[in-house]
Scaffold this active site. Structure first.
Site, PDB file in Angstrom:
ATOM      1  N   GLN A  56       0.786  -1.226   0.000  1.00 43.75           N
ATOM      2  CA  GLN A  56       0.000   0.000   0.000  1.00 43.75           C
ATOM      3  C   GLN A  56       0.823   1.284   0.000  1.00 43.75           C
ATOM      4  OE1 GLN A  56      -2.410  -2.123   3.193  1.00 43.75           O
ATOM      5  NE2 GLN A  56      -3.920  -0.651   2.464  1.00 43.75           N
ATOM      6  N   HIS A 160       1.132  -9.494   4.121  1.00 44.99           N
ATOM      7  CA  HIS A 160      -0.024  -8.606   4.201  1.00 44.99           C
ATOM      8  C   HIS A 160      -0.682  -8.549   2.820  1.00 44.99           C
ATOM      9  CE1 HIS A 160      -1.738  -4.994   6.558  1.00 44.99           C
ATOM     10  NE2 HIS A 160      -2.470  -5.088   5.461  1.00 44.99           N
ATOM     11  N   ASN A 204      -1.592 -11.087   8.058  1.00 41.99           N
ATOM     12  CA  ASN A 204      -2.592 -10.073   8.356  1.00 41.99           C
ATOM     13  C   ASN A 204      -3.946 -10.547   7.838  1.00 41.99           C
ATOM     14  OD1 ASN A 204      -3.265  -7.119   9.131  1.00 41.99           O
ATOM     15  ND2 ASN A 204      -4.147  -7.352   7.088  1.00 41.99           N
ATOM     16  N   ASN A 340      -7.119  -6.245  14.627  1.00 42.24           N
ATOM     17  CA  ASN A 340      -7.504  -5.049  13.881  1.00 42.24           C
ATOM     18  C   ASN A 340      -8.976  -4.789  14.174  1.00 42.24           C
ATOM     19  OD1 ASN A 340      -4.939  -5.247  12.831  1.00 42.24           O
ATOM     20  ND2 ASN A 340      -5.603  -5.994  10.827  1.00 42.24           N
ATOM     21  N   GLU A 414      -4.280  -2.528  14.294  1.00 42.44           N
ATOM     22  CA  GLU A 414      -4.919  -1.523  13.433  1.00 42.44           C
ATOM     23  C   GLU A 414      -6.138  -0.956  14.135  1.00 42.44           C
ATOM     24  OE1 GLU A 414      -5.961  -2.582   9.435  1.00 42.44           O
ATOM     25  OE2 GLU A 414      -4.099  -3.701   9.098  1.00 42.44           O
ATOM     26  N   TRP A 458      -4.046   2.962  12.210  1.00 37.34           N
ATOM     27  CA  TRP A 458      -4.019   2.757  10.764  1.00 37.34           C
ATOM     28  C   TRP A 458      -4.617   3.982  10.100  1.00 37.34           C
ATOM     29  CZ3 TRP A 458      -1.774  -0.978   7.856  1.00 37.34           C
ATOM     30  CH2 TRP A 458      -2.016  -0.893   6.486  1.00 37.34           C
ATOM     31  N   GLU A 465      -5.827   2.100  -0.674  1.00 38.06           N
ATOM     32  CA  GLU A 465      -6.814   1.252  -0.004  1.00 38.06           C
ATOM     33  C   GLU A 465      -7.579   0.400  -1.026  1.00 38.06           C
ATOM     34  OE1 GLU A 465      -6.977   0.669   3.062  1.00 38.06           O
ATOM     35  OE2 GLU A 465      -5.664   2.252   3.827  1.00 38.06           O
TER      36      GLU A 465
END
Length: 507
Positions: A56, A160, A204, A340, A414, A458, A465
């Site tokens: 990302q 991830h 993740n 998260n 997160e 986060w 995204e």
């Protein structure tokens, strides 16, 4: 076969669906920052940090000897569903600007930075036999050294979402061979970085990848078509290999490295709080099944060595079985778990799986709902994003984990919120409200004995995204694509710095 995705897609789709489905005017956030406890009231060794992932932020997909990942394939074949596709090759150019970015992280006053390592930057074709890319090793060595020289602790995610395209084309996590390849990859990371990295997580949110990409087929044209019969099988095989890959990675870390390197290893999962839709016994039971089919799907195997009993009963022979040797390897295969957390739902019984749709697990015989039987929402509606926010849900899940899993260490890996359509993204009061409220409930959880050891916002920067591109602006630090990717601290960044250091000024 699998196409990894981001959990924010999942949350955004749910929010959009329910907003249009119901004609309801929920309570809005007042926009006033709640009183927040002081940083100094937390334990001295508590980590406050921020996070990103390689996919990302790094960009430079074809630089430095990196191989292609599954998401590079998606970018090449996108038909217009991904926003900002023209920015995906460069992202925010963290690969070339990591030194500048670490200096900004230092100014935030954080203790730790959570980031992931791109498998295809280390092993371009995903296999040890294909060779180690020294340029990739050098990049992460430089990043880790830069963090440590700025008194920032690295907190590393091994995967991830972005595993190598070559492995994907050979079955990905549906192919049992992935366990060996993930173990080899992990070994390379521990060998090269473990002398300085003391916090590792294997995956993740594997359960979100499984549900989103395999049960519901998003970003995955090759997914099993089980929307009609609701008799999915691939999704359970996929998760089985995720879990066995995790165990293999932990095994090699503990056998070869942990005693010398003195680090910790865990796994990261998405977690939600579930409240019964009504007082009916069947809705109360539905919330238990929701926990089993999401949280328990990951935690029961790695803590107790096997899947939850409800999954065994409802999935039947479609749920793979662990051997006795695998159960021993799995049981206790985490030193901590990362969670998260973003939001909560009501849980509602749905005994007919043919009526289950959207993003729920068909086999759980339960659905998530924004409203209960009295038309009430959980928490409040954030007026910048029109998403539903329930900070108390974080407290609830922390207490639940304490009571269910022997109070193992927890890191909140997160927590955060996008900026939606606010006209001035630097003035993100709603994000300050969101983070402050959740930190308050973390402190309350610690006060009742929950073993929480860290909290990561986060995200550090405005990150890509996935299907939303850069439009949601999740970062504490704004990235200006119209001005050479200039980084600009938002109000939330100044607030976080003030909370951590007592000073709002970035100098």
């Amino acid at each position: 076969m699998e196409m990894p995705q981001c959990p924010k897609i999942y949350r955004n789709l749910l929010a959009i669906f329910f907003i249009f489905l119901f004609s309801y005017n929920p309570v809005e956030s007042k926009g006033k920052t709640p009183h927040v406890v002081s940083r100094h009231t937390f334990p001295q060794d508590f980590l406050f940090g921020v996070g990103t992932s390689a996919l990302q932020v790094e960009g430079s997909a074809r630089e430095g000897g990196r191989g292609l990942s599954v998401w590079d394939d998606i970018f090449m074949h996108d038909t217009g569903s991904i926003k900002d596709i023209e920015k995906c090759d460069k992202m925010i150019d963290h690969y070339n600007r990591y030194s500048e970015d670490v200096k900004l992280l230092k100014k935030l006053g954080i203790d730790s930075y959570r980031f992931s390592i791109a498998w295809s930057r280390i092993l371009p074709d995903g296999t040890l036999e294909g060779g180690v890319n020294q340029q990739g090793v050098d990049f992460y060595n430089n990043l880790i050294n830069e963090l440590i020289s700025n008194d920032i602790t690295p907190f590393v995610t091994i995967l991830h979402f972005d595993y190598p395209l070559n492995l994907f084309r050979n079955g990905g996590f549906l192919n049992p061979d992935i366990v060996k390849h993930f173990k080899d990859y992990s070994d390379v990371l521990f060998q090269n970085f473990g002398d300085r990295v003391k916090y590792w997580t294997t995956f993740n949110e594997p359960e979100i990848t499984a549900i989103f990409n395999y049960m519901h087929g998003f970003d995955n044209p090759m997914a099993e078509k089980c929307e009609i019969t609701k008799e999915c099988r691939e999704v359970y095989n996929l998760m089985h290999n995720f879990i066995l890959s995790h165990a293999a990675s932990v095994q090699i870390y503990r056998e070869k490295y942990q005693a010398i390197q003195k680090g910790e290893i865990g796994i990261v999962m998405s977690i939600e709080d579930y409240i019964p839709f009504s007082r009916k016994p069947e809705d109360v039971a539905a919330t238990v099944r929701l926990r089993d089919f999401y949280t328990g799907w990951v935690l029961e195997p790695v803590m107790k060595g096997d899947y939850p009993q409800s999954m065994k009963s409802l999935v039947g022979d479609r749920l793979p079985k662990f051997t006795e040797e695998e159960k021993k390897l799995l049981k206790g295969s985490i030193d901590f778990y990362g969670i998260n957390y973003y939001r909560s739902f009501y849980g509602k019984d749905q005994p007919n799986k043919l009526l289950i749709s959207n993003l729920d697990n068909y086999d759980s015989l339960a659905v998530k709902d924004i409203f209960n039987d009295e038309g009430m929402i959980l928490g409040v509606t954030d007026n910048a994003t029109m998403s539903f926010v329930n900070p108390q849900g974080l407290y609830n899940v922390l207490v639940y984990l304490k009571e269910t899993y022997n109070n193992l260490k927890i890191y909140i890996t997160e927590n955060g919120i996008g900026s939606g359509t606010i006209s001035k993204p630097l003035k993100d009061n709603h994000r300050v409200d969101y983070i402050a409220s959740h930190i308050n409930y973390v402190k309350q959880a610690i006060d009742v004995g929950v073993n929480v050891k860290g909290f990561f916002v986060w995200s550090a920067f405005d990150t890509f995204e996935f299907h939303q591109g850069f439009s949601d602006k999740w970062g504490l630090i704004y990235v200006d694509f119209n001005n050479n990717l200039k980084r600009v601290p938002k109000q939330s960044a100044r607030w976080y710095r003030w909370f951590l250091t007592g000073d709002k000024n970035f100098v």
